[in-house]
Write an enzyme that holds these catalytic residues in place. Structure first.
Site, PDB file in Angstrom:
ATOM      1  N   GLU A 418       1.564   6.839  -6.954  1.00 58.27           N
ATOM      2  CA  GLU A 418       1.295   8.271  -7.061  1.00 58.27           C
ATOM      3  C   GLU A 418       2.577   9.110  -6.987  1.00 58.27           C
ATOM      4  OE1 GLU A 418      -1.991   8.520  -4.196  1.00 58.27           O
ATOM      5  OE2 GLU A 418      -3.259   8.696  -5.947  1.00 58.27           O
ATOM      6  N   GLU A 488      -6.719   0.116  -7.126  1.00 58.77           N
ATOM      7  CA  GLU A 488      -7.472   0.559  -5.946  1.00 58.77           C
ATOM      8  C   GLU A 488      -8.911   0.785  -6.378  1.00 58.77           C
ATOM      9  OE1 GLU A 488      -5.702   3.924  -3.865  1.00 58.77           O
ATOM     10  OE2 GLU A 488      -3.701   3.134  -4.257  1.00 58.77           O
TER      11      GLU A 488
END
Ligand code: GAL
Length: 963
Positions: A418, A488
């Site tokens: 991220e 994820e």
């Protein structure tokens, strides 16, 4: 006059640091050449970076008045609050975003340690290296008064050449650690902010002719069964591998027949790299990782990742993990069928990778990089897209790759997490590809796969993943050619994750889908006297994200949560299925590499949930992917009850990670079905002014409320639709899907009123008519309780008819609840799903059998209390002197507090046992899903408000058995 001293300018400098040696491979150095500087250090905390001068670094400085801290450690977790507190944010920077500037309030810890050299070290022969394995977030180091440099990159190693500064005794090592630095902008991972020297500090003796760096290249040619070894070393030497008869010079290749390394068969060969000054131990695993046919292949085979994301966590030590906790993580993973780890979101302690090599886990090694907070300003000023920061990014990439390059378990490098997109990331990927062509590169943020070798996403819903599997997802041409992983998914926050069995089925249906990694391994709860385990906000943080930091498959103390047990079942490497009633069971080997020779199989036969016979089952040694239909023995003479087969796959012998008999997989199938309980309504209600009696039961004559059954007092029996909302019911704030707990609370499902419309004592039944509805709304549930009895047993039939428009409003649960005396209710026995909790989309691991527990034992200790503990498919349960049978099977839970108390609790310590045990018999439960970060429950797991009827039969426990 200036207040800023040049001495602290490095803190806000975007460069990675000064003075450190180039990064190199990590290996176990012999104890004789290693001096651990872990232990108790003198410690002084200042509020700002420049508050104190450098005098403390001078030999002779008197630090007697200072406190002490343990190294490795985080100072905020030591000193009982004297040294500040942990702080948790998910992605928001806990300081103004003005890169690379940091706040004036910059907790700074001066650390001092005096040490002598081991007597047998001869520093005239070579030198010495001082190694820091991890310091958060920026450190400046002095040895014997000389400034040797400063560094950033918290979870990466930094070494300094110090031989020329050492004395035989009384060396003074001074380390100044700043909590905030320019580096903090690159370390915005979703976790606690925990400053300190949190990994080992070591002094290494480096004799003349010792190895500088070495790179083990050990590939495997699956067609020929051959391994090729070449060890490159900056210092020439010889490489020997006795078991393979290898004895070659560094830089020379040799090819010999070998057993390959895989996560399932982690064959390591011990070798030695001997140079003039040193013998470096090698642990060699031969394997080849490649992108071939659009798939991630190892040793020629596509692998399916059954992974977890692992942050380093210990409830008392934070990220200063001890070796035993690391080993426990690996053992727990192996025992729960997990085959892969993403080291989210930084390289782990190096010992963890040794364990992954040894026990066998595929590793995505992720760099210490996240700049998520810049999303709040549309990624403006994002360091990964600003050339000034590129040296720091490349430094981080190099420190990871160089340190970990000799681990066979590491199959993929990840640039970070991220961090948006930008030139800096491209530069990292290019450097990594150039330095190590033998592994693939991952970065989830690269949606076009410009720099990466696989398409990776987080939290994509089932339908989208299926579409990706079918290659209907579009995207760039390059991306469409690449394999897919969910780096994820299955957000394991609180009760859940739901829907992972459905994901697994999709993964297994399409080659392009190479599996996923559950978010995440362990709850980061901080052990805390006040709460049991603390989470965000518990330390008075100005900004925080609450219990979002507790989203793991393990509780903070490493006890497996039901989510881990579910995951173990969902990803079991051997599938046992089929309609066992016809006497055959289908066994499928779902390993990618191993055959089934390590497993033994066992059948057992249950009557009414109790095993009456069991024995070994002989199963052919199936190769990966193969199936066989195996004949079961003749079923034992059954009697009249409900019967079923259970077949288990067990470890046939002790392994490195599990004992003989450890269950790896299982399957169950009914033979003869259950007969639902029936009660002939032969007794009729008898009323007086106060009471109505019906068979073994008495009721309040005015309200029709049940008072007792067979002498067991019962209170508050009524319809119940509310559950203490789970983190997944609550959903993440940014969720665009419906967040059901909000809707439920809006419509008042947590505050239903029960209007009594009539109590009718008829000839053979007592009928109580009610309307259950929330204030302010027209929706309601017309609810009729009809009681009948045969004199000994009591049957309740509940009929529920929704009134008004419920189309957009599924129910949290639908059932009855009632209270029993807490003093008389402790042990619980049931026949149904167990031993652990289950919900409609988390029930894969629920095994039908006869189970025993206690009321307390039935609670699942989610760090933030919420709905928990339901057992699925319960035929009957006994507790508190009462026996309850269901028609049909029901969801069963019991607790020493009400749902309302559970709902109101913020920590486990808020739950105080009352005098009543509240029993829930539910006809339905709404699915769990993973909306705390990801999709909600799939439609098929919704509990829709529909006309429904369900029954329970009550009798005295131990009395005449049911049906
Ligand atoms: C992801 C992120 C993780 C964690 C998770 C939610 O977006 O990569 O670090 O924050 O969400 O728990």
């Amino acid at each position: 006059m200036s207040f800023r001293t040049t001495a602290v300018d490095y803190v806000e400098d975007v460069s990675p640091g000064n003075g450190a040696l180039p990064p190199r491979a990590r290996y176990a150095t012999s104890d004789a050449r290693t001096l651990s500087l872990n232990g108790s250090w003198r410690f002084r905390l200042s509020a700002t970076a420049g508050a104190e001068d450098d005098a403390f670094a001078e030999p002779g400085y008197d630090a007697d008045g200072w406190a002490e801290v343990s190294v490795p450690g985080h100072w905020v977790l030591q000193g009982g609050g004297r040294f500040g507190s942990p702080a948790y944010t998910n992605h928001l920077y806990p300081f103004p975003v003005d890169p690379p500037r940091v706040p004036t309030e910059n907790p700074t810890g001066d650390h001092l340690r005096v040490f002598d050299l081991p007597e047998d070290w001869d520093l005239d022969d070579g030198g010495a290296v001082l190694r820091f394995d991890g310091v958060e977030s920026c450190a400046r180091v002095w040895l014997n008064g000389t400034d040797i440099g400063e560094f950033k990159g918290s979870r990466l190693p930094h070494e300094f050449a110090v031989g020329h500064l050492l004395k035989t005794a009384g060396n003074v090592l001074a380390v100044r650690v700043h909590q905030w630095s320019a580096g903090s902008y690159l370390e915005d991972q979703d976790q606690w902010w925990l400053p300190g020297i949190f990994r080992d500090v070591t002094l290494l003796h480096r004799p003349a002719g010792a190895v500088l760096d070495h790179f083990v290249h050990a590939s495997y040619d699956h067609a020929g069964g051959l391994g090729t070894l070449r060890v490159d070393s900056d210092v020439d030497g010889r490489v020997t591998v006795p078991d393979l008869g290898i004895d070659v010079a560094t830089g020379e290749s040799v090819t010999v027949p070998v057993e390959p390394w895989s996560a399932e068969t982690p064959k390591l060969y011990d070798g030695v790299l001997a140079t003039e000054g040193e013998r470096v131990p090698l642990r060699i695993g031969f394997r080849t990782v490649e992108l071939a046919d659009g798939l991630i292949k190892v040793n020629g085979k596509a692998v399916l990742f059954k992974g977890v994301n692992r942050h380093e966590w210990h409830p008392e030590k934070g990220r200063a993990l001890d070796l035993e906790s690391m080993r426990e993580d690996v053992l727990l993973m192996k025992r729960h069928n997990i085959n892969a780890v993403r080291t989210s979101h930084y390289p782990p302690h190096p010992a963890f990778l040794d364990l992954c090599d040894e026990y066998g886990l595929w590793v995505i090694d992720e760099c210490d990089l996240e700049t998520h907070g810049f999303t709040e300003q549309d990624w403006r000023d994002n360091p990964v897209d600003d050339d000034r920061w590129t040296p720091a990014l490349l430094d981080r990439a190099a420190r990871m790759v160089e340190r970990d390059k000799n681990h066979p378990s590491v199959v993929i490098w990840s640039l970070g997490n991220e961090a948006g997109t930008g030139r800096g990331l491209t530069a990292m990927a290019e450097w990594i590809h150039g330095r190590d062509a033998s592994r693939l590169v991952h970065y989830e943020g690269d949606v076009d796969c410009r720099d990466t070798d696989m398409y990776s996403r987080m939290y994509a819903g089932h339908a989208e993943v299926e579409q990706i599997g079918q290659r209907l997802d579009g995207g760039t041409h390059k991306r469409r050619e690449l394999p897919f992983i969910l780096c994820e998914y299955g957000h394991a926050m609180g009760n859940g994750p739901g829907g992972i069995a459905d994901y697994q089925q999709i993964f297994e249906s399409y080659d392009r889908l190479q599996g996923g990694f559950i978010w995440e391994w362990i709850d980061h709860g901080v052990k805390d006297e006040r709460y049991g385990f603390a989470y965000g906000g518990d330390f008075g943080e100005e900004l925080h994200d609450g219990n979002f930091v507790c989203d793991g498959l393990l509780f903070p103390d490493r006890r497996p949560s039901p989510g881990l047990v579910e995951y173990k079942k969902v990803i079991e490497p051997v599938r046992i299925e089929g309609d066992l009633a016809d006497g055959t069971v289908r066994i499928t080997n779902r390993y990618d590499f191993a055959d089934l020779s390590a497993l033994a199989f066992e059948w057992s036969y249950q009557v009414d949930g109790e095993t009456v016979e069991s024995g070994p089952l002989s199963v052919p040694v199936l190769a990966p992917g193969e199936s066989a239909d195996v004949k079961l023995p003749e079923p034992p003479a059954a009697g009249s009850g409900e019967t079923q087969w259970t077949v288990r796959a067990l470890l046939a012998a002790d392994t490195a990670w599990g004992p003989k008999g450890h269950v790896v997989g299982w399957g169950q199938s009914p033979v003869s079905a259950r007969r639902a309980p029936s009660v002939a309504p032969t007794a009729g209600p008898v009323s007086d002014d106060r009471l109505i009696t019906l068979g073994p039961a008495s009721f309040d004559a005015r309200t029709g409320a049940l008072r007792s059954v067979g002498g067991v007092e019962v209170t508050g029996l009524r319809l119940d639709v509310w559950r203490a909302t789970t983190d997944n019911d609550d959903g993440a704030a940014w969720q665009t899907d419906i967040r059901y707990s909000e809707v439920w609370r809006k419509f008042g499902l947590h505050r239903m009123r029960h209007r009594l419309d009539g109590v009718e004592a008829g000839a053979d039944a007592l009928t109580v008519r009610t309307r259950v509805a929330p204030a302010a709304w027209e929706v309601g549930l017309s609810t009729v309780y009809r009681w009948t009895s045969d004199g000994e047993r009591l049957r309740l039939t509940v009929s529920v008819t929704p009134e008004g428009d419920w189309t957009a409003l599924p129910l949290p649960r639908l059932g009855i609840r009632f209270g029993l005396s807490g003093a008389d209710t402790d042990s619980v026995t049931w026949f149904g799903g167990g031993p652990g909790e289950a919900y409609p989309d988390t029930r894969a691991a629920s095994m039908v059998g006869r189970w025993q527990s206690t009321v307390d034992g039935m609670q699942t200790p989610y760090v933030r209390p919420q709905e928990n503990g339901a057992r699925a498919d319960v035929r009957w349960a006994e507790l508190g002197g009462l026996r309850v049978e269901g028609d049909p099977e029901f969801w069963f839970s019991a607790r020493r507090w009400t749902t309302e108390q559970l709902d109101a609790a913020a920590h486990r310590s808020d739950l105080v046992p009352g005098e009543t045990v509240w029993v829930h018999l539910d006809h339905g439960q709404h699915g769990i899903g993973t909306a705390s970060c990801g999709p909600g429950p799939l439609r098929q797991y919704y509990l829709l408000a529909e006309p429904t009827e369900f029954s329970f039969v009550f009798s005295q426990a131990g009395g005449p058995a049911g049906s």
